[in-house]
Design an enzyme around this catalytic site. Sequence first.
Site, PDB file in Angstrom:
ATOM      1  CE1 TYR A 127      -2.106  28.761  16.316  1.00  0.00           C
ATOM      2  CE2 TYR A 127      -2.421  31.026  15.557  1.00  0.00           C
ATOM      3  CZ  TYR A 127      -1.710  30.085  16.296  1.00  0.00           C
ATOM      4  OH  TYR A 127      -0.600  30.467  16.995  1.00  0.00           O
ATOM      5  CE  LYS A 129     -17.205  59.311  20.645  1.00  0.00           C
ATOM      6  NZ  LYS A 129     -18.618  59.425  21.050  1.00  0.00           N
ATOM      7  NE  ARG A 173     -25.127  56.766  25.155  1.00  0.00           N
ATOM      8  CZ  ARG A 173     -24.375  56.939  24.079  1.00  0.00           C
ATOM      9  NH1 ARG A 173     -23.770  55.902  23.499  1.00  0.00           N
ATOM     10  NH2 ARG A 173     -24.219  58.128  23.546  1.00  0.00           N
ATOM     11  CG  MET A 180      -1.357  38.454  18.669  1.00  0.00           C
ATOM     12  SD  MET A 180      -0.477  38.117  20.197  1.00  0.00           S
ATOM     13  CE  MET A 180      -1.633  37.076  21.061  1.00  0.00           C
TER      14      MET A 180
END
Length: 360
Positions: free
Chosen positions: A255, A35, A131, A303
């Site tokens: 950053y 999956k 679940r 990024m």
Amino acid sequence: MGRAAKALIDLAAIRTNYLYAKSLAGGARAVAVIKADAYGHGAARVAQAIEPGVDAFGVACIEEALELRAGGIQKPVLLLEGFFSPDELPIIAEKNFWIAIHSREQIAQLSAAELPAPVTIWLKMDSGMHRLGLAAQHYRQAYQQLRALAQVKEIVLMSHLACADELNSPHAQAQIDCFDYTTAGLQAPHSLANSPATLGWEGLHRQWIRPGLMLYGASPFAKAHPAASALLPAMSLVSEVIAVRDLAPGEAVGYAASFVCQRPMRVGTVAMGYGDGYSRHGGTGTPVLVAGCRTQVIGRVSMDMCSVDLTHIPAAGLGSPVEFWGTGLSINEVASHCETIPYTLLTGVTRRVVRVYQDS
Ligand SMILES: *Cc1c(COP(=O)(O)O)cnc(C)c1O
């Protein structure tokens, strides 16, 4: 040519890990869980490479299953959450998909469906994860009801454990006891084991295991585990140094200027960032390999780029290869630095990262 951020995928490793899972589980058959695009490895490519030895594939939904059929896959494909709407049922029957059934609503919809062929059902019990699955008190009746339906071919009894990665977990044991008590005497195969149960819980192998993460060579356990140490990493996330600078004490990197050099440092900029799926939590201190030598990420991950410490790797420079996880650096170690699990790192590798396949 182009940007060097790549995921090198070793298809032979996935095949070996699948056979290893089966070898741990005695004579059990195994659903290869692919999956979420085979946990980021590319579902169709992975399935094509391992199909000959595989008993069945497991996916989350019909879209993923259809992608496998479009890729030429012929083995049974189990939809681990079954169908989401009843209009999927005729396609399911026609394409030889197997389906989990987890609710009484689904049973009603199945019994009302006109199908071109009967379907194999994995009847899911909610044994305590809360679940998906039928409650234990409704399970035997659901089983008898399905047995009587012309739409049903075979039935497998399944449940899923919340705490299989905690060996000796009393919660897992309570779920197992609930499952065994509820299914006593029913003549059908059992399936309980995901990767941690396959690796660590012998009594759970039963007739069908459902390994996912372990196929890709990552361990589902937080701590080292002997059975998991034999797994072969299938993905190496790599890139290259695209710039180098020498910095003086007091100069900052990245950053927010959150990393400040305490001494003279040689710093490499690498084409890999959170836009590629490399975790932004993997800032200063996260291990990384540059030209085969272990060093660390410094500053914040951006990024498209991040920075690495080259101070003690004089041979490294422009174009040096960088590995963020893979054959030389365990994804489990990286995940724990990022306060996450290998599942999220693998499934998070984005489309921008070119998958390069090798098979041996
Ligand atoms: C995803 C999934 C698995 C595989 O789990 P891993 O921990 O990756 O081995 C097995 N069973 C079900 C029902 C799943 O949804």
